[in-house]
Design a protein around this motif. Structure first.
Motif, mmCIF file in Angstrom:
data_model
loop_
_atom_site.group_PDB
_atom_site.id
_atom_site.type_symbol
_atom_site.label_atom_id
_atom_site.label_comp_id
_atom_site.label_asym_id
_atom_site.label_seq_id
_atom_site.Cartn_x
_atom_site.Cartn_y
_atom_site.Cartn_z
ATOM 1 N N GLU A 69 0.828 -1.316 0.053
ATOM 2 C CA GLU A 69 -0.147 0.164 -0.004
ATOM 3 C C GLU A 69 0.790 1.123 -0.069
ATOM 4 O OE1 GLU A 69 -3.407 2.150 2.750
ATOM 5 O OE2 GLU A 69 -2.436 0.317 3.490
ATOM 6 N N LEU A 70 0.486 2.215 -0.844
ATOM 7 C CA LEU A 70 1.303 3.326 -0.871
ATOM 8 C C LEU A 70 1.035 4.301 0.374
ATOM 9 C CD1 LEU A 70 1.478 4.159 -4.765
ATOM 10 C CD2 LEU A 70 2.917 3.257 -3.082
ATOM 11 N N VAL A 71 1.722 4.887 1.055
ATOM 12 C CA VAL A 71 1.456 5.728 2.059
ATOM 13 C C VAL A 71 2.568 6.970 2.134
ATOM 14 C CG1 VAL A 71 0.583 4.000 3.802
ATOM 15 C CG2 VAL A 71 2.797 4.678 3.841
ATOM 16 N N LEU A 72 2.431 7.946 2.917
ATOM 17 C CA LEU A 72 3.123 9.159 2.927
ATOM 18 C C LEU A 72 3.815 9.157 4.229
ATOM 19 C CD1 LEU A 72 0.859 12.042 1.299
ATOM 20 C CD2 LEU A 72 2.632 10.467 -0.049
ATOM 21 N N ARG A 73 5.090 9.401 4.072
ATOM 22 C CA ARG A 73 5.929 9.615 5.503
ATOM 23 C C ARG A 73 6.208 11.065 5.585
ATOM 24 N NH1 ARG A 73 10.639 5.685 6.693
ATOM 25 N NH2 ARG A 73 8.823 4.691 8.100
ATOM 26 N N CYS A 74 5.590 11.708 6.392
ATOM 27 C CA CYS A 74 5.690 13.167 6.315
ATOM 28 C C CYS A 74 6.471 13.629 7.603
ATOM 29 C CB CYS A 74 4.352 13.818 6.593
ATOM 30 S SG CYS A 74 3.288 13.450 5.204
ATOM 31 N N HIS A 75 7.327 14.871 7.407
ATOM 32 C CA HIS A 75 8.224 15.257 8.503
ATOM 33 C C HIS A 75 7.585 16.319 8.862
ATOM 34 C CE1 HIS A 75 11.356 12.483 7.250
ATOM 35 N NE2 HIS A 75 10.986 12.778 5.963
ATOM 36 N N GLU A 76 6.830 17.231 8.094
ATOM 37 C CA GLU A 76 6.250 18.520 8.253
ATOM 38 C C GLU A 76 4.875 18.201 7.334
ATOM 39 O OE1 GLU A 76 8.150 21.735 7.254
ATOM 40 O OE2 GLU A 76 10.128 21.222 8.680
ATOM 41 N N GLU A 77 3.955 19.117 7.697
ATOM 42 C CA GLU A 77 2.614 18.985 7.122
ATOM 43 C C GLU A 77 2.447 19.055 5.507
ATOM 44 O OE1 GLU A 77 -1.803 19.146 7.020
ATOM 45 O OE2 GLU A 77 -0.155 18.868 8.674
ATOM 46 N N THR A 78 3.330 19.587 5.053
ATOM 47 C CA THR A 78 3.431 19.644 3.520
ATOM 48 C C THR A 78 4.901 19.257 3.030
ATOM 49 O OG1 THR A 78 4.278 21.791 3.400
ATOM 50 C CG2 THR A 78 1.968 21.428 3.301
ATOM 51 N N ASP A 79 5.465 18.385 3.839
ATOM 52 C CA ASP A 79 6.935 17.879 3.580
ATOM 53 C C ASP A 79 6.769 16.286 3.784
ATOM 54 O OD1 ASP A 79 9.413 17.493 2.744
ATOM 55 O OD2 ASP A 79 10.344 18.594 4.341
ATOM 56 N N CYS A 80 6.294 15.465 2.696
ATOM 57 C CA CYS A 80 6.295 14.168 2.695
ATOM 58 C C CYS A 80 7.089 13.158 1.574
ATOM 59 C CB CYS A 80 4.808 13.856 2.477
ATOM 60 S SG CYS A 80 3.569 14.584 3.673
ATOM 61 N N ASP A 81 7.340 12.061 2.050
ATOM 62 C CA ASP A 81 8.193 11.255 0.915
ATOM 63 C C ASP A 81 6.925 10.228 0.860
ATOM 64 O OD1 ASP A 81 10.319 12.607 0.769
ATOM 65 O OD2 ASP A 81 11.306 11.690 2.609
ATOM 66 N N LEU A 82 7.151 9.577 -0.414
ATOM 67 C CA LEU A 82 6.354 8.417 -0.774
ATOM 68 C C LEU A 82 6.962 7.211 -0.202
ATOM 69 C CD1 LEU A 82 3.838 7.563 -2.402
ATOM 70 C CD2 LEU A 82 5.699 7.131 -4.526
ATOM 71 N N CYS A 83 5.974 6.286 0.331
ATOM 72 C CA CYS A 83 6.648 5.226 1.129
ATOM 73 C C CYS A 83 5.564 3.917 0.992
ATOM 74 C CB CYS A 83 6.556 5.677 2.480
ATOM 75 S SG CYS A 83 7.637 4.855 3.542
ATOM 76 N N VAL A 84 6.385 2.888 0.897
ATOM 77 C CA VAL A 84 5.621 1.429 0.461
ATOM 78 C C VAL A 84 5.446 0.744 1.729
ATOM 79 C CG1 VAL A 84 5.758 -0.660 -0.835
ATOM 80 C CG2 VAL A 84 6.606 1.469 -1.783
ATOM 81 N N ARG A 85 4.242 0.591 2.190
ATOM 82 C CA ARG A 85 3.756 -0.294 3.401
ATOM 83 C C ARG A 85 3.768 -1.647 2.767
ATOM 84 N NH1 ARG A 85 -1.357 1.914 6.333
ATOM 85 N NH2 ARG A 85 0.138 3.162 7.468
ATOM 86 N N VAL A 86 3.885 -2.481 3.637
ATOM 87 C CA VAL A 86 4.111 -3.883 3.395
ATOM 88 C C VAL A 86 3.310 -4.857 4.240
ATOM 89 C CG1 VAL A 86 5.440 -5.934 2.683
ATOM 90 C CG2 VAL A 86 6.444 -3.764 1.826
ATOM 91 N N SER A 132 -1.460 -11.181 10.258
ATOM 92 C CA SER A 132 -0.529 -10.776 9.471
ATOM 93 C C SER A 132 0.264 -9.815 10.438
ATOM 94 C CB SER A 132 -1.252 -10.117 8.240
ATOM 95 O OG SER A 132 -2.195 -9.098 8.899
ATOM 96 N N VAL A 133 1.293 -9.126 9.649
ATOM 97 C CA VAL A 133 2.239 -8.396 10.442
ATOM 98 C C VAL A 133 2.560 -7.073 9.178
ATOM 99 C CG1 VAL A 133 4.234 -9.361 9.567
ATOM 100 C CG2 VAL A 133 4.449 -7.670 11.281
ATOM 101 N N VAL A 134 2.416 -5.735 9.514
ATOM 102 C CA VAL A 134 2.437 -4.714 8.675
ATOM 103 C C VAL A 134 3.759 -4.143 9.081
ATOM 104 C CG1 VAL A 134 1.136 -2.579 7.841
ATOM 105 C CG2 VAL A 134 -0.092 -4.646 8.583
ATOM 106 N N PHE A 135 4.649 -3.709 8.177
ATOM 107 C CA PHE A 135 5.623 -2.824 8.121
ATOM 108 C C PHE A 135 5.486 -1.496 7.590
ATOM 109 C CE2 PHE A 135 9.549 -1.308 6.344
ATOM 110 C CZ PHE A 135 10.444 -1.276 7.196
#
Length: 664
Positions: A69-86, A132-135
C-alpha cells in the motif's frame, strides 16, 4: 529528498480527496501485528541473504502472501515522502515463532529488515492463516520499480516476491518525434537536476551510458537506433540525499528489440569458449550447426547447447573435444526468430574446409552406425543413395577406423567425426586434369595442322614468267599480266622487273636461280608463247646439233631454252610448267607439239582455268575465281589494245610503261 505534497497529488491523482494517502508521521520504521500476534522489528538493516532451503524440524510459521500500500511519510505538514507499506500474511505449519525477513529493492538502493513474530498456542491451526504483520515503510521514488521479497530465517519454503511500478512524476515525459524519441523535463528554470541514461541489465551490474547535470526545463532527443529494451532514465534534484526517479519505457518497444539484435555480437574464444555480447539480456537460445564449404543452410548438430536463455556477456564453454572451422553457433530469438551465426575460430583455424561430418550413433551391446550429414539428411555410409557420401562410404568408413578423421565430440550415445575430402577431390580432379590435358594436346595438334594449312594457303604461290621480248608493246602486255597476277595473290618473277640482276648475273644464271627457287617452293614456270617465242623454239628443235645464233644477252627466254627443252624431252615438265598465249596474237596450233604435254591456255578467253592452275590448292571457289579472272581481263585490256594499233600510233613507242624498271 522530501517531495512537496502538491507534486505527490499531481502524480497520484488530480484530486487529493479522491486518492487520499494515509500519512505516517515520524522518520522511524515500525511494525504492528494483527490481534492475537506479537511482533518486534529489529533495529537496523540485516543482510539480504535468503540462504538455502532447509527442512522444517516441525510445524513452522511462514509468510503466505504479500500485500503493498502506498503511504506518505511526512516530516512536516506539506513535506512528505512516498513510502511503500508491506503487509505479510502468515500461516502456521505449525509453530509458535518465526523470524520474517522483508527485502526491498528500488534502484539504486536495497535494504532488508527482520521481523520477529510470535503466535499464541491457542491460535495454532496448521495450514490456516493466523493473521498478518504490517511494516511501515520502505521509502521509494516516484516512477520507480520496486521489488519486495519475504522469507523466513532459516528458509523453510521458496520466498514470496512482488514487483510494483510506482507512479511517475508528471514533469518527466517520453514522447515520439518521428523516428526519434524526445525526453521532456518540465521543471522550473532555477531547478538543477541530474539526468542519467543507463542499461538496466538483469544479468550483471547496471551499466551507465550517459550522464549530465542540467538546469531545467530541458528537451533531450534520442536517436531511434540508440533504443534498447533495458535503456532506463533516471532523474534527481541536485540536492543532498535526494530521491532518484527511474523509468524504463522501452521494454516493449519493437524498435528497441530490433536494435538489441543488431547490437548483439557473438564472439568465439579459443580454445573452446564463446560469449554473447549485448547491452541487454536477450531472450535467445544457442545451437551448434555444421556449415558446408559450398554454402547452403547450416546443418543442426548434436550435442545441442542447453536450450535455455543465453546469459549475455558471460564466457560459456562448448561441449566439444576439438575445434573445427565449419562448426558454427546460431543464436535464435524467441521474440522475432532472428538469428546470429558465427563459425568457430575463423582467425586461428583458417577458412572452412571441404570435410565430411560423420555422425556415429551408439546402441546397446556396442552396436554403432555411421551416417554422413548432408543437406538432404544424414546418409548412411553403406547405402545406395546417389550422394557423395554414399559413393565414398567404404573409403570414409576406413578413414574413421584408421584414425584419419578428427573426433569433435564423444559420449556414451555417439560421436562426431570430421573427415577430410581433399584426397578424394584430388583423385577426381587428377583424372579430370589428365583428360583436359589430353584434350588440349589434341586440340593443339589440330590447331597446328590448321595453322600450317592456313600458312600454306596464305602464302602465295611462286610463278616464274618466261617470254620472248618481241617488241615494246608485247613487253607492256607481259608487264600488265605480271602485275595483275600479283593481285591474286601470286609471287611473280619476270625479267622485266630484274634488269639489274640480269646485267650482273647474266640471263642464264638468273634463270637457273629463279627456276630452282620457284620449283623448290612448289611454284610453276609459265611459258608465254608469242610469234618470237615460237620461232626460237622451232629454231632449237630443227637443228639441235648446230650452234644457235647469238641472241640478246638480256633475253631470258632464249637463255632458258637450253634447260627448258630437256625437261620436256625427258618428261619432267608436267606439274612444273604451264603454257599460255594471247589468242589475238597467236593461233592455237602455232604452239609446238612438244609443249602440249602441259596445260596450254588461251588468254584472256581461258583466264579462269589459267588462274586456277596457277594457284593450285589455294585456288578460290569458281565464283570467286571468275571474279578474279574478270579483274585480270580488265587489267590486260589496255595493253592488248596497244598491241594492235598501227605503227606510229600514239602509245606504241619503245618502253615498258609503268612496270618498267628494276623491281627486285
Amino acid at each position: 529528498m522530501p517531495v512537496p505534497w502538491f507534486l505527490l497529488s499531481l502524480a497520484l491523482g488530480r484530486n487529493p480527496v479522491v486518492l487520499s494517502l494515509e500519512r505516517v508521521v515520524g522518520p522511524q520504521d515500525t511494525a504492528r501485528c494483527s490481534p492475537g500476534l506479537s511482533c518486534h522489528l529489529w533495529d537496523g538493516d540485516v543482510l539480504c541473504l535468503p540462504g538455502s532451503l532447509v527442512s522444517a524440524p516441525g510445524p513452522v510459521l511462514v509468510p503466505t502472501r504479500l500485500q503493498t500500500e502506498l503511504v506518505l511519510r511526512c516530516h512536516e505538514e506539506t513535506d512528505c515522502d512516498l513510502c511503500v507499506r508491506v503487509a505479510v500474511h502468515l500461516a502456521v505449519q505449525a509453530s509458535l515463532q518465526a523470524h520474517i525477513v522483508l527485502s526491498f529493492q528500488a534502484y539504486p538502493t536495497a535494504h532488508c529488515v527482520l521481523l520477529e513474530v510470535q503466535v499464541p498456542a491457542a491460535l495454532v491451526q496448521p495450514g490456516q492463516s493466523v493473521g498478518s504483520v504490517v511494516f511501515d515503510c520502505f521509502e521509494a521514488a516516484l516512477g520507480a520499480e520496486v521489488q519486495i521479497w519475504s522469507y523466513t530465517q532459516p528458509r523453510y519454503q521458496k520466498e514470496l516476491n512482488l514487483t510494483q511500478q510506482l507512479p511517475a512524476l508528471p514533469w518527466l515525459n517520453v514522447s515520439a518525434d518521428g523516428e526519434d524519441v524526445r525526453l521532456v523535463l518540465d521543471v522550473s528554470e532555477e531547478q538543477r537536476f541530474g539526468l542519467s541514461l543507463y542499461w538496466n541489465q538483469v544479468q550483471g551490474p547496471i551499466k551507465p551510458w550517459w550522464h549530465s547535470n542540467l538546469t531545467g526545463p530541458q528537451t533531450i532527443t534520442l536517436n531511434h537506433t540508440d533504443l534498447v529494451p533495458c535503456l532506463c532514465i533516471q532523474v534527481w534534484p541536485l540536492e543532498p540525499d535526494s530521491v532518484r526517479t527511474s523509468i524504463c519505457p522501452f521494454r516493449e518497444d519493437p524498435r528497441a528489440h530490433r536494435n538489441l539484435w543488431r547490437a548483439a555480437r557473438l564472439q568465439l574464444l579459443p580454445p573452446l569458449e564463446w560469449r554473447l555480447d549485448a547491452p541487454c539480456s536477450l531472450p535467445a537460445e544457442a545451437t551448434l550447426c555444421w556449415q558446408p564449404l559450398d554454402g547452403g543452410p547450416c546443418l543442426s548438430l548434436v550435442p545441442p547447447l542447453p536450450r535455455e536463455n543465453v546469459t549475455v556477456n558471460k564466457v560459456l564453454e562448448f561441449p566439444l573435444l576439438k575445434g573445427h572451422p565449419n562448426v558454427c553457433v546460431q543464436q535464435v530469438s524467441t521474440w522475432e526468430k532472428l538469428q546470429l551465426q558465427e563459425c568457430l575460430w575463423a582467425d586461428s583455424l583458417g577458412p572452412r574446409k571441404d570435410d565430411m561430418l560423420l555422425v556415429e550413433t551408439r546402441g546397446p551391446q556396442d552396436n554403432s552406425s555411421l551416417c554422413a550429414l548432408e543437406p538432404s539428411g544424414c546418409t548412411p555410409l553403406l547405402s545406395r543413395a546417389s550422394t557423395r557420401a554414399a559413393r565414398l562410404g567404404e573409403q570414409l568408413l576406413q578413414d574413421v577406423q584408421s584414425g584419419q578423421c578428427l573426433q569433435l565430440w564423444d559420449n556414451d550415445l555417439g560421436a562426431l567425426w570430421a573427415c577430410p575430402m581433399d584426397k578424394y577431390i584430388h583423385q577426381r580432379w587428377a583424372l579430370v586434369w589428365l583428360a583436359c590435358l589430353l584434350l588440349a594436346a589434341v586440340l593443339f595438334l589440330l590447331l597446328l595442322l590448321k595453322m600450317s594449312r592456313v600458312k600454306a594457303a596464305a602464302r602465295s604461290r611462286a610463278a616464274l614468267l618466261l617470254y620472248s621480248a618481241d617488241d615494246a608493246s608485247f613487253e607492256r602486255l607481259v608487264g600488265a599480266l605480271a602485275s595483275a597476277l600479283c593481285q591474286l595473290p601470286l609471287r611473280v618473277a619476270v625479267d622485266l622487273w630484274s634488269r639489274r640482276d640480269l646485267s650482273a648475273q647474266g640471263a642464264l644464271a638468273w634463270f637457273h636461280a629463279q627456276r630452282r627457287q620457284t620449283l623448290q617452293e612448289g611454284g610453276v614456270v609459265v611459258l608465254l608463247f608469242s610469234p618470237g617465242a615460237v620461232a626460237l623454239c622451232r629454231e632449237w628443235l630443227q637443228d639441235a646439233t648446230s650452234a644457235p645464233r647469238a641472241h640478246d644477252p638480256h633475253d631470258a627466254f632464249a637463255a632458258s631454252l637450253s634447260c627448258v627443252l630437256p625437261d620436256f624431252l625427258q618428261g619432267r615438265a608436267p606439274g612444273r610448267y604451264v603454257g599460255a598465249y594471247f589468242d589475238k596474237l597467236l593461233p592455237a596450233d602455232a604452239v609446238p607439239a612438244l609443249f602440249r604435254s602441259v596445260p596450254v591456255f588461251s588468254l584472256p578467253s581461258q583466264l579462269p582455268d589459267f588462274l586456277g592452275t596457277l594457284q593450285g590448292s589455294a585456288a578460290p571457289r569458281p565464283r570467286r575465281l571468275a571474279e578474279r579472272a574478270e579483274q585480270v581481263s580488265r587489267a590486260l585490256q589496255p595493253a592488248l589494245e596497244s598491241c594492235f594499233r598501227p605503227p606510229g600510233a600514239p602509245g606504241t613507242g619503245r618502253g615498258m610503261g609503268p612496270e618498267a624498271g628494276d623491281r627486285t
